[in-house]
Design a protein around this motif. Structure first.
Motif, PDB file in Angstrom:
ATOM      1  N   VAL A 170       0.863  -1.175   0.000  1.00 50.90           N
ATOM      2  CA  VAL A 170       0.000   0.000   0.000  1.00 50.90           C
ATOM      3  C   VAL A 170       0.897   1.222   0.000  1.00 50.90           C
ATOM      4  N   ALA A 171       0.559   2.200  -0.823  1.00 48.15           N
ATOM      5  CA  ALA A 171       1.317   3.451  -0.896  1.00 48.15           C
ATOM      6  C   ALA A 171       0.365   4.561  -1.301  1.00 48.15           C
ATOM      7  N   ALA A 172       0.524   5.713  -0.670  1.00 48.10           N
ATOM      8  CA  ALA A 172      -0.301   6.879  -0.993  1.00 48.10           C
ATOM      9  C   ALA A 172       0.611   8.090  -1.117  1.00 48.10           C
ATOM     10  N   TRP A 173       0.814   8.517  -2.343  1.00 48.76           N
ATOM     11  CA  TRP A 173       1.640   9.677  -2.644  1.00 48.76           C
ATOM     12  C   TRP A 173       0.753  10.762  -3.240  1.00 48.76           C
ATOM     13  N   GLN A 174       1.325  11.928  -3.466  1.00 49.59           N
ATOM     14  CA  GLN A 174       0.636  13.015  -4.153  1.00 49.59           C
ATOM     15  C   GLN A 174       1.505  13.519  -5.295  1.00 49.59           C
ATOM     16  N   ARG A 175       0.864  13.826  -6.399  1.00 47.90           N
ATOM     17  CA  ARG A 175       1.555  14.439  -7.524  1.00 47.90           C
ATOM     18  C   ARG A 175       0.739  15.642  -7.994  1.00 47.90           C
ATOM     19  N   SER A 176       1.429  16.736  -8.277  1.00 47.73           N
ATOM     20  CA  SER A 176       0.778  17.985  -8.658  1.00 47.73           C
ATOM     21  C   SER A 176       0.528  18.033 -10.163  1.00 47.73           C
ATOM     22  N   ASP A 177      -0.174  19.088 -10.584  1.00 51.72           N
ATOM     23  CA  ASP A 177      -0.362  19.294 -12.016  1.00 51.72           C
ATOM     24  C   ASP A 177       0.983  19.424 -12.730  1.00 51.72           C
ATOM     25  N   GLY A 178       1.959  20.027 -12.052  1.00 60.79           N
ATOM     26  CA  GLY A 178       3.268  20.187 -12.653  1.00 60.79           C
ATOM     27  C   GLY A 178       3.950  18.866 -12.964  1.00 60.79           C
ATOM     28  N   TYR A 179       3.663  17.843 -12.178  1.00 58.93           N
ATOM     29  CA  TYR A 179       4.233  16.517 -12.432  1.00 58.93           C
ATOM     30  C   TYR A 179       3.812  16.005 -13.804  1.00 58.93           C
ATOM     31  N   TYR A 180       2.566  16.262 -14.151  1.00 56.96           N
ATOM     32  CA  TYR A 180       2.053  15.768 -15.427  1.00 56.96           C
ATOM     33  C   TYR A 180       2.402  16.697 -16.589  1.00 56.96           C
ATOM     34  N   ALA A 181       3.037  17.818 -16.281  1.00 54.72           N
ATOM     35  CA  ALA A 181       3.521  18.715 -17.336  1.00 54.72           C
ATOM     36  C   ALA A 181       5.034  18.606 -17.500  1.00 54.72           C
ATOM     37  N   ARG A 182       5.661  17.640 -16.808  1.00 53.42           N
ATOM     38  CA  ARG A 182       7.115  17.579 -16.758  1.00 53.42           C
ATOM     39  C   ARG A 182       7.755  17.158 -18.070  1.00 53.42           C
ATOM     40  N   ALA A 183       7.013  16.433 -18.900  1.00 53.40           N
ATOM     41  CA  ALA A 183       7.567  15.926 -20.156  1.00 53.40           C
ATOM     42  C   ALA A 183       6.421  15.573 -21.086  1.00 53.40           C
ATOM     43  N   PRO A 184       6.672  15.530 -22.398  1.00 52.90           N
ATOM     44  CA  PRO A 184       5.589  15.202 -23.341  1.00 52.90           C
ATOM     45  C   PRO A 184       4.982  13.822 -23.104  1.00 52.90           C
ATOM     46  N   TRP A 185       5.740  12.917 -22.486  1.00 48.43           N
ATOM     47  CA  TRP A 185       5.233  11.554 -22.274  1.00 48.43           C
ATOM     48  C   TRP A 185       4.558  11.378 -20.913  1.00 48.43           C
ATOM     49  N   ALA A 186       4.585  12.415 -20.066  1.00 51.10           N
ATOM     50  CA  ALA A 186       4.023  12.302 -18.724  1.00 51.10           C
ATOM     51  C   ALA A 186       2.520  12.062 -18.779  1.00 51.10           C
TER      52      ALA A 186
END
Length: 404
Positions: A158-174
């Motif tokens: 079990v793991a619970a992390w957080q990722r921001s909108d910026g994480y998904y803008a980090r690269a074209p493949w994100a």
């Protein structure tokens, strides 16, 4: 495996996570154990005081040009996952050994192709599941092998992390399922929380007394943004031998859960917090830190020097069950998009974070009970995607037979 006294190492994908590899190489270069001969990246190499570019190290924007010019001994590949296979094949053909970031490849067909290239060239491939070098995992594996928990009934993470909108803008493949017609699979299970899944598979192999062979994989995938992959997922793998494995993970969590591997048997249970190497075995009053991690590059160098005595920690073959799971993720339908009534938002701009209300409790229950959200009566759960895989003796064409 090489005639040079000091192996020449290059990093392909020197920015981003590649800086982590550069930092690991820096003290080895300073000690004279390796020579960091080149860095390769399509963008200008980022300055990092902890990972300086040594005098004499060459800079390239194309790995093929680098291979023609230098013919290095070891190539560290830290590029987007969908680019791994062609770069790895080129490096092997040039006579180099590999430290290949996870996930190594994105399908069993690619896995078999890379394995054939390794056999044909006689080179070595270490896969970047660095937590496999953990002394805490080794101690847990020893306890399982010694039957301290009894015959295992379940392995879960079990793991619970957080990722921001910026994480998904980090690269074209994100956040993409495919890019330019090639699989990417940048989801929670396949990329950031892949270590949690691989830790479970490593323990499962100890319990089974050999490689894990998945028989049935059941998968529920969810997302809180209009991305193409999961940010929240629960997977249950039933092997042909040994206990089931459940992975319950999210990048849209509430309170932070670093990542726990929970191993259960009739004589007790063990919990390994794999990012911190905190371990609690039956009888322990509280978790304790088990110090010591063997670096994957150092292990690869030791293996090169004495392959008969020093096995690789994370050879490609050890990761085959993980890649089999990726095959199922690759064929699965798009993850369900959860509505605003299930999701809370915090922060602004690229720092905005979305969380699923109550998701931590759902994932805890899934891991503790070995159940999928749909089996727990979770209101936002969807029907699982199920794939029955063939045994080694069955035709490969049956690999994606669905069971519903």
């Amino acid at each position: 495996m090489s005639g040079r006294a000091v192996p020449r190492v290059v990093v392909v994908g020197a920015n981003g996570h590649g800086r982590w590899h550069r930092r690991a190489i820096a003290p080895l270069h300073a000690a004279g154990r390796v020579t960091l001969a080149a860095l390769v990246d399509v963008r200008p190499v980022e300055v990092d005081p902890a990972a300086p570019v040594p005098e004499g190290a060459a800079l390239f924007t194309d790995h093929r040009e680098m291979l023609r010019a230098l013919r290095p001994d070891v190539v560290v590949v830290c590029t987007p996952p969908h680019t791994h296979l062609p770069i790895a094949l080129d490096a092997l053909a040039a006579g180099a050994d590999l430290l290949l970031e996870k996930p190594p490849v994105l399908s069993m067909a690619e896995h078999r192709r890379l394995a054939a290239a390794l056999a044909g060239t006689g080179r070595a491939c270490q896969v970047g599941f660095q937590a496999l070098g953990s002394a805490a995992l080794a101690e847990l594996s020893t306890a399982v092998a010694a039957d301290r928990l009894g015959p295992l009934t379940r392995i879960a993470t079990v793991a619970a992390w957080q990722r921001s909108d910026g994480y998904y803008a980090r690269a074209p493949w994100a956040g993409r399922r495919t890019l330019h017609g090639r699989p990417v699979l940048d989801g929670a299970l396949a990329n950031p929380l892949a270590h949690a899944v691989m830790q479970c598979l490593a323990v499962a192999a100890v319990a089974a007394g050999g490689p894990v062979e998945p028989a049935l994989i059941e998968l529920e995938r969810y997302r809180v943004r209009p991305i193409e992959v999961d940010d929240t997922a629960v997977l249950r793998m039933t092997p042909r031998s040994g206990p089931p494995v459940v992975a319950a993970v999210t990048l849209a969590g509430e309170e932070f859960i670093p990542g726990e591997v929970i191993v259960t048997g009739p004589a007790g249970r063990a919990v390994l917090e794999y990012p911190t190497d905190r371990l609690a075995l039956p009888g322990d009053v509280e978790p304790r830190v088990v110090p010591g991690r063997h670096g994957l590059l150092e292990n690869l160098l030791d293996h090169r020097a004495d392959p008969g005595r020093v096995p690789l920690i994370a050879p490609l073959a050890r990761t085959a069950p993980f890649t089999a799971l990726l095959d199922v993720i690759r064929s699965a339908p798009e993850p369900a998009l959860l509505g605003a009534d299930r999701v809370s938002a915090g922060g602004d701009g690229v720092d905005r974070v979305l969380t699923i209300r109550g998701v931590n409790e759902v994932l805890r229950r899934a891991a503790e009970r070995g159940r999928l959200p749909s089996e727990l009566g979770v209101p936002w759960a969807t029907e699982p995607y199920r794939v029955r895989l063939p045994s080694a003796s069955e035709p490969q064409t049956r690999a994606n037979d669905l069971v519903r």
